[in-house]
Design an enzyme around this catalytic site. Structure first.
Site, short mmCIF file in Angstrom:
data_model
loop_
_atom_site.label_atom_id
_atom_site.label_comp_id
_atom_site.label_asym_id
_atom_site.label_seq_id
_atom_site.Cartn_x
_atom_site.Cartn_y
_atom_site.Cartn_z
N GLY A 4 0.83 -1.20 0.00
CA GLY A 4 0.00 0.00 0.00
C GLY A 4 0.86 1.25 0.00
N GLN A 30 2.69 10.14 1.27
CA GLN A 30 4.01 9.50 1.33
C GLN A 30 4.90 9.88 0.15
OE1 GLN A 30 2.24 5.38 2.17
NE2 GLN A 30 4.18 5.30 3.28
N CYS A 88 5.75 0.01 7.17
CA CYS A 88 5.37 1.18 6.37
C CYS A 88 6.56 1.57 5.50
CB CYS A 88 4.99 2.32 7.31
SG CYS A 88 4.47 3.81 6.45
N LEU A 89 6.30 1.90 4.25
CA LEU A 89 7.40 2.28 3.34
C LEU A 89 8.08 3.58 3.80
CD1 LEU A 89 5.84 1.38 -0.14
CD2 LEU A 89 7.55 0.09 1.17
N HIS A 128 -4.62 1.19 7.42
CA HIS A 128 -3.30 1.80 7.56
C HIS A 128 -3.14 2.95 6.54
CE1 HIS A 128 1.30 1.30 7.87
NE2 HIS A 128 1.14 2.10 6.83
N GLU A 129 -3.54 2.70 5.29
CA GLU A 129 -3.41 3.74 4.26
C GLU A 129 -4.38 4.89 4.51
OE1 GLU A 129 -0.79 3.55 2.61
OE2 GLU A 129 -0.42 1.44 3.08
N HIS A 180 -3.00 7.32 6.88
CA HIS A 180 -2.00 8.23 6.30
C HIS A 180 -2.67 9.53 5.83
CE1 HIS A 180 1.93 6.34 6.18
NE2 HIS A 180 1.44 5.20 5.71
NI NI Z 1 2.40 3.33 5.67
#
Ligand code: NI
Length: 173
Positions: A46, A51, A95-96, A137-138, A141
């Site tokens: 995701g 981000q 998380c990226l 989670h997304e 963000h």
């Molecule tokens: Ni994340």
């Protein structure tokens, strides 16, 4: 299509509430394609617009991990949570924007979301298992919330300090 640079925590842009997208333009389509490419390349399941430094309410996801199953790229614009299950589920999340740090987070096991698709139409779907965790989670963000915000202050600060060190090292090259 091109790869976008993924912001690393801590970054003030990862703590902001994003703006709704007024209309699905070709620019939004191009952004979504770039984000999917960036997510697959990372690799991740995701990626949310903030981000990559775009403060708008859009995220992409694909939780198909089995190589024998066809990819299922999804683009959710202006997503809303319309229902959550009472039953909860705990997954080890990453998380990226916080590479190499993982922690267990408990969230509703199933969730219904409504969103605008790239086709400009309203979609609604129920997610479960990894899809439910990823979607929530997304979604977080887009409201400036990270998975480490669910952890206790000591663990959160420890991860943040390690990320500050990583960013200093990367800045020095
Ligand atoms: Ni994340």
């Amino acid at each position: 299509m091109s790869l976008r640079h993924i912001l690393l925590h801590p970054d003030p842009r990862l703590k902001k509430v994003c703006d709704p997208i007024a209309s699905v333009t070709p620019e939004i389509g191009a952004l979504a394609e770039d984000m999917l490419e960036t997510m697959y390349e990372a690799p991740g399941v995701g990626l949310a617009a903030p981000q990559v430094g775009v403060m708008q309410r859009l995220f992409v996801m694909d939780c198909v991990k089995d190589k024998d199953t066809a990819a299922k790229p999804m683009v959710l614009i202006n997503p809303e949570i319309t229902w959550t299950s009472d039953e909860s589920n705990t997954y080890e999340e990453g998380c990226l924007s916080i590479p190499e740090h993982y922690a267990e987070v408990t969230r509703p096991a199933r969730v219904r979301m409504a969103w605008l698709g790239l086709d400009g139409k309203r979609h609604e779907e129920e997610f479960d298992h990894l899809w439910a965790t990823c979607a929530q989670h997304e979604f977080d963000h887009l409201n400036g919330k990270l998975f480490i915000d669910y952890l206790g202050p000591i663990k959160r600060q420890m991860i943040t300090r390690k990320m500050e060190k990583l960013k200093r090292e990367r800045a020095r090259g």
